[in-house]
Design a protein around this motif. Structure first.
Motif, mmCIF file in Angstrom:
data_model
loop_
_atom_site.group_PDB
_atom_site.id
_atom_site.type_symbol
_atom_site.label_atom_id
_atom_site.label_comp_id
_atom_site.label_asym_id
_atom_site.label_seq_id
_atom_site.Cartn_x
_atom_site.Cartn_y
_atom_site.Cartn_z
ATOM 1 N N ARG A 1 0.856 -1.191 0.000
ATOM 2 C CA ARG A 1 0.000 0.000 0.000
ATOM 3 C C ARG A 1 0.887 1.234 0.000
ATOM 4 O O ARG A 1 1.848 1.310 0.771
ATOM 5 C CB ARG A 1 -0.900 0.064 1.244
ATOM 6 N N LEU A 2 0.568 2.188 -0.852
ATOM 7 C CA LEU A 2 1.256 3.476 -0.866
ATOM 8 C C LEU A 2 0.209 4.568 -0.893
ATOM 9 O O LEU A 2 -0.678 4.574 -1.754
ATOM 10 C CB LEU A 2 2.191 3.597 -2.071
ATOM 11 N N ALA A 3 0.298 5.503 0.073
ATOM 12 C CA ALA A 3 -0.634 6.627 0.137
ATOM 13 C C ALA A 3 -0.097 7.755 -0.728
ATOM 14 O O ALA A 3 0.980 8.296 -0.467
ATOM 15 C CB ALA A 3 -0.799 7.088 1.583
ATOM 16 N N ASP B 1 5.459 -4.907 -11.315
ATOM 17 C CA ASP B 1 4.281 -5.363 -10.562
ATOM 18 C C ASP B 1 2.998 -4.739 -11.114
ATOM 19 O O ASP B 1 2.990 -3.590 -11.557
ATOM 20 C CB ASP B 1 4.412 -4.987 -9.085
ATOM 21 N N GLN B 2 1.929 -5.523 -11.058
ATOM 22 C CA GLN B 2 0.600 -5.028 -11.407
ATOM 23 C C GLN B 2 -0.086 -4.552 -10.137
ATOM 24 O O GLN B 2 -0.214 -5.309 -9.171
ATOM 25 C CB GLN B 2 -0.229 -6.136 -12.081
ATOM 26 N N LEU B 3 -0.496 -3.291 -10.129
ATOM 27 C CA LEU B 3 -1.116 -2.700 -8.949
ATOM 28 C C LEU B 3 -2.497 -2.160 -9.297
ATOM 29 O O LEU B 3 -2.960 -2.286 -10.425
ATOM 30 C CB LEU B 3 -0.227 -1.573 -8.401
ATOM 31 N N MET B 4 -3.138 -1.560 -8.321
ATOM 32 C CA MET B 4 -4.472 -1.005 -8.507
ATOM 33 C C MET B 4 -4.522 0.363 -7.821
ATOM 34 O O MET B 4 -3.998 0.540 -6.729
ATOM 35 C CB MET B 4 -5.522 -1.930 -7.896
ATOM 36 N N LEU B 5 -5.153 1.314 -8.514
ATOM 37 C CA LEU B 5 -5.432 2.608 -7.898
ATOM 38 C C LEU B 5 -6.781 2.500 -7.202
ATOM 39 O O LEU B 5 -7.765 2.092 -7.809
ATOM 40 C CB LEU B 5 -5.456 3.709 -8.953
ATOM 41 N N SER B 6 -6.803 2.884 -5.936
ATOM 42 C CA SER B 6 -8.033 2.745 -5.162
ATOM 43 C C SER B 6 -8.338 4.084 -4.498
ATOM 44 O O SER B 6 -7.419 4.782 -4.067
ATOM 45 C CB SER B 6 -7.853 1.649 -4.107
ATOM 46 N N PRO B 7 -9.611 4.520 -4.478
ATOM 47 C CA PRO B 7 -10.817 3.712 -4.713
ATOM 48 C C PRO B 7 -11.304 3.650 -6.154
ATOM 49 O O PRO B 7 -12.346 3.065 -6.417
ATOM 50 C CB PRO B 7 -11.858 4.439 -3.849
ATOM 51 N N ILE C 1 -8.612 1.631 -10.995
ATOM 52 C CA ILE C 1 -7.856 1.660 -12.250
ATOM 53 C C ILE C 1 -6.605 0.798 -12.095
ATOM 54 O O ILE C 1 -5.798 1.026 -11.192
ATOM 55 C CB ILE C 1 -7.464 3.101 -12.617
ATOM 56 N N PRO C 2 -6.405 -0.201 -12.979
ATOM 57 C CA PRO C 2 -5.184 -1.020 -12.900
ATOM 58 C C PRO C 2 -3.973 -0.255 -13.419
ATOM 59 O O PRO C 2 -4.095 0.603 -14.295
ATOM 60 C CB PRO C 2 -5.508 -2.231 -13.773
ATOM 61 N N ALA C 3 -2.806 -0.557 -12.880
ATOM 62 C CA ALA C 3 -1.581 0.125 -13.290
ATOM 63 C C ALA C 3 -0.399 -0.835 -13.175
ATOM 64 O O ALA C 3 -0.404 -1.755 -12.354
ATOM 65 C CB ALA C 3 -1.342 1.366 -12.431
ATOM 66 N N ARG C 4 0.611 -0.581 -14.011
ATOM 67 C CA ARG C 4 1.850 -1.372 -13.978
ATOM 68 C C ARG C 4 2.998 -0.453 -13.587
ATOM 69 O O ARG C 4 3.067 0.702 -14.020
ATOM 70 C CB ARG C 4 2.116 -1.998 -15.348
ATOM 71 N N VAL C 5 3.914 -0.970 -12.763
ATOM 72 C CA VAL C 5 5.056 -0.184 -12.300
ATOM 73 C C VAL C 5 6.168 -0.248 -13.344
ATOM 74 O O VAL C 5 6.737 -1.317 -13.591
ATOM 75 C CB VAL C 5 5.571 -0.699 -10.945
ATOM 76 N N ARG C 6 6.485 0.901 -13.938
ATOM 77 C CA ARG C 6 7.543 0.958 -14.946
ATOM 78 C C ARG C 6 8.909 1.174 -14.314
ATOM 79 O O ARG C 6 9.906 0.614 -14.770
ATOM 80 C CB ARG C 6 7.253 2.082 -15.945
ATOM 81 N N SER C 7 8.968 1.997 -13.280
ATOM 82 C CA SER C 7 10.235 2.237 -12.589
ATOM 83 C C SER C 7 9.945 2.747 -11.188
ATOM 84 O O SER C 7 8.834 3.180 -10.883
ATOM 85 C CB SER C 7 11.108 3.237 -13.357
ATOM 86 N N VAL D 1 -2.273 3.495 -3.894
ATOM 87 C CA VAL D 1 -1.778 2.532 -4.875
ATOM 88 C C VAL D 1 -1.508 1.252 -4.099
ATOM 89 O O VAL D 1 -0.751 1.263 -3.121
ATOM 90 C CB VAL D 1 -0.495 3.031 -5.566
ATOM 91 N N LEU D 2 -2.119 0.157 -4.527
ATOM 92 C CA LEU D 2 -2.053 -1.039 -3.683
ATOM 93 C C LEU D 2 -2.098 -2.338 -4.487
ATOM 94 O O LEU D 2 -2.363 -2.344 -5.700
ATOM 95 C CB LEU D 2 -3.184 -1.010 -2.644
ATOM 96 N N ASP D 3 -1.809 -3.403 -3.797
ATOM 97 C CA ASP D 3 -1.975 -4.755 -4.336
ATOM 98 C C ASP D 3 -3.435 -4.919 -4.743
ATOM 99 O O ASP D 3 -4.341 -4.598 -3.967
ATOM 100 C CB ASP D 3 -1.613 -5.757 -3.233
#
Length: 663
Positions: free
Chosen positions: A177-179, A206-212, A215-221, A258-260
């Motif tokens: 989890r990242l705030a 890693d494949q992450l999710m923006l909450s709430p 929206i799915p997101a991938r970590v590029r760097s 941004v979270l699992d």
């Protein structure tokens, strides 16, 4: 270690961070022009104890919401008090916020020491000691410093390095989890978000999710603690370069998480433990409006006291927070509430249950659940939750809402010896003692039912479920029944549940009636037995009694209702299945017409007629014994023993072409 400043406006927070790190955290033009911090500032100091991250917060009362967005992610507080001014209003409020957020590590920097003599310094230090009394920073050391002359800067820097050495980093075993506190675009890179990693770890790719928002997101760097990295861990200040459809810096705001993806379960109703500050003018009653600050998010909410009618100043109580919009959070997170005009801090506490009920939220059972939820140790919390109603727990949901590691449900179940059932997309757990009690109650309920209803094949599954405590969800109850059936304790017959040794027994009256009916269903007329109406005329018994008895015999496996009110003996049905099999085997393509079956059933017997033959075949169709295509049918070898053993191997006419053994 992440260090956060706190203190009154113009007490030298930004200047001190600059003296420690060489970085000016005021990056906005307005901040430069006005000479005050407006937004969060960030700086880093490489040391032998690792890179120290600094979050510089604004001191003006108008920017408390910004201060909270930064303070929620810190490990160590650097409370700033100017020697010339001493303790000021925002000093008190910032300290109260640190206390409410549960920040226990920190020290006090007595800034602008060059403007005060020894007597003034001593007076302000005494004032600070009195202020800290009874707070989470009670007893914290005071270091006199001057950003102008350099006095005490090396000493302060050394103390921070020593604190970093002693600091126990946040555990990285949980889910990530990242705030988010900033979102922007970099040329050639795209969308970047920054924030403090609250739990877990993240890696490039890693494949992450923006909450709430979902929206799915991938970590590029990744940049962790101001350095390019392959991973970021709990406690790090991280910048994540994100990519994905819908990922834009305009679509990501301060307060997002941004979270699992497994943690994406936004909530707008939360039960919590709240402490109201002693300086609050009146008690907080039903539906009291507040501004909720959690991590980097600020949202309007209504407060509902649970354990008290109203929460008085200086007291603690369980409350429910009903939010204006969903947020991403975790049980155990700290929060702060302020008044709707953003002029004062009211209180704060700990989030306990993210799936709070709208009804029956103040019952003793519910309050006991909240008591259990205060346990920081997940194993202790689970054990206490299972001791009280509803006596079962969604173990996967528990782990998700606490942001525990993926293996946590299995680990907790093994550690506590829990009985678990995987059903309905989740894992439900009961304590061993509760499962034994439940199993005994279920068997006792079936025993009582059989004693009262010896002529019924079993108890309806839903009726049995509703009679037991705990009242398990239907999918979970079905799995519990399967487990008991596997142990040989019960039998399952469709929707009926029975004890393993139970057999339906006819009453003496039903036995007499059956002795009258059975001869008319067998013998030469077995392929065209009389219907219920005709049996009533032949035996003189009422139609309802005959119908009831034949349906009971159907559940006992001694008769079958092939068409409405048209019952055949089970032995006759099995005989007709054999005829269908023979017809299929004799045909070159293993398919036969209804006329062939009618002719076969009439050999050596009285005429059956096309209508009855069709009804019989449609009965077989419904039960999967025959498979119809147009006007032709073929057998389903896997269902031939449905009405009795056939006893030989027949060709499998399904597309696989394999043979099926029919036992």
């Amino acid at each position: 270690m992440i260090i956060g400043t706190a203190g009154h406006i113009d007490h030298g927070k930004t200047a001190l961070v600059g003296a420690l790190t060489g970085v000016d955290t005021d990056r906005l033009k307005e901040e430069k022009a006005r000479g005050i911090s407006i937004d969060l500032g960030f700086a880093y100091l490489p040391t032998e104890a690792g890179t120290l991250g600094f979050i510089d917060v604004p001191g003006h009362e108008k920017f408390i919401h910004t201060m909270l967005a930064g303070a929620s992610g810190i490990d160590f507080a650097l409370l700033i008090v100017a020697a010339d001014d001493g303790v000021m209003p925002q000093t008190r409020e910032h300290l109260a916020l640190l206390d409410l957020l549960g920040i226990t590590h920190g020290l006090i920097a007595l800034t602008k020491a060059d403007l005060a003599d020894d007597a003034r310094r001593a007076a302000v230090e005494a004032e600070i000691a009195a202020l800290l009394d009874g707070t989470s920073l009670e007893g914290a050391p005071v270091v006199a410093v001057s950003s102008l002359t350099g006095e005490g800067i090396d000493d302060l820097r050394g103390r921070l390095v020593d604190a970093a050495r002693a600091f126990r980093a946040r555990a990285a075993e949980g889910r990530f989890r990242l705030a988010v506190d900033r979102s922007f675009t970099l040329s050639g890179a795209g969308t970047v978000v920054t924030g403090t990693v609250l739990s877990g770890q993240v890696k490039v790719g890693d494949q992450l999710m923006l909450s709430p928002s979902g929206i799915p997101a991938r970590v590029r760097s990744i940049h962790a603690q101001n350095r390019k990295a392959e991973e970021g861990r709990a406690g790090d200040r991280c910048a994540l370069n994100l990519a994905g459809e819908g990922v834009t810096h305009e679509g990501i705001t301060r307060g997002d998480m941004v979270l699992d993806p497994a943690l994406h379960a936004p909530t707008e109703r939360i039960d919590a433990k709240l402490r109201v500050l002693a300086g609050e003018p009146k008690a907080l009653g039903q539906w009291f409006p507040v501004r909720l600050h959690h991590a980097s998010v600020e949202v309007g909410a209504r407060l509902v006291p649970l354990s008290l009618e109203a929460v008085p100043p200086g007291d603690e109580a369980y409350v429910q927070l009903v939010l204006e919009r969903p947020i991403a959070a975790a049980s155990g997170d700290r929060f702060v509430i302020r008044d709707t005009s953003a002029q004062r801090t009211i209180g704060g506490g700990t989030l306990l249950d993210l799936r709070a009920p709208a009804r029956k939220r103040r019952t003793p059972e519910r309050l006991a659940q909240l008591d259990a939820g205060t346990e920081a140790d997940p194993a202790l919390a689970v054990a206490r939750l299972l001791e009280g109603e509803p006596f079962h727990l969604d173990l996967d949901g528990f782990a998700r809402d606490r942001a525990l590691a993926a293996a946590a449900p299995v680990t907790l179940a093994e550690q506590l010896g829990l009985v678990t059932f995987a059903a309905g997309g989740t894992r439900t757990a009961l304590s061993p003692a509760r499962w034994e009690f439940y199993r005994a109650a279920l068997l006792a309920e079936l025993t009582r039912f059989h004693d009262a209803n010896p002529d019924l094949p079993g108890m309806g599954a839903e009726r049995l479920r509703l009679a037991l405590v705990p009242r398990l969800a239907k999918p979970v109850f079905a799995e519990a029944l399967k487990r008991l059936a596997g142990e040989g304790r019960i039998g399952l017959d469709g929707a009926w549940v029975r004890l393993a040794g139970h057999e339906v027994r006819l009453t003496r009256q039903d036995e007499v009636l059956w002795e009258l009916i059975e001869p008319h269903l067998g013998g030469a007329e077995r392929f065209r037995p009389p219907r219920v109406r005709d049996l009533a005329g032949l035996t003189g018994a009422p139609e309802p009694d005959i119908r009831r008895l034949l349906k009971l015999l159907g559940r006992m496996g001694r008769a079958d209702e092939v068409a409405h009110d048209h019952f055949f003996l089970r032995a006759t049905v099995a005989e007709m299945v054999g005829m269908v099999r023979d017809l299929s085997q004799a045909a070159a393509d293993h398919q036969f017409a209804a006329s062939a079956f009618r002719d076969r059933i009439e050999e050596g017997e009285h005429a059956v007629g096309r209508k009855v033959a069709i009804q019989i075949l449609e009965f077989f169709d419904r039960h999967g014994v025959t498979l119809r295509r147009g006007d032709l049918r073929r057998i389903n070898p896997h269902r031939l023993d449905l009405f009795g053993a056939i006893g030989e191997t027949v060709p499998d006419t399904t597309p696989s072409g394999r043979e099926a053994s029919l036992v």
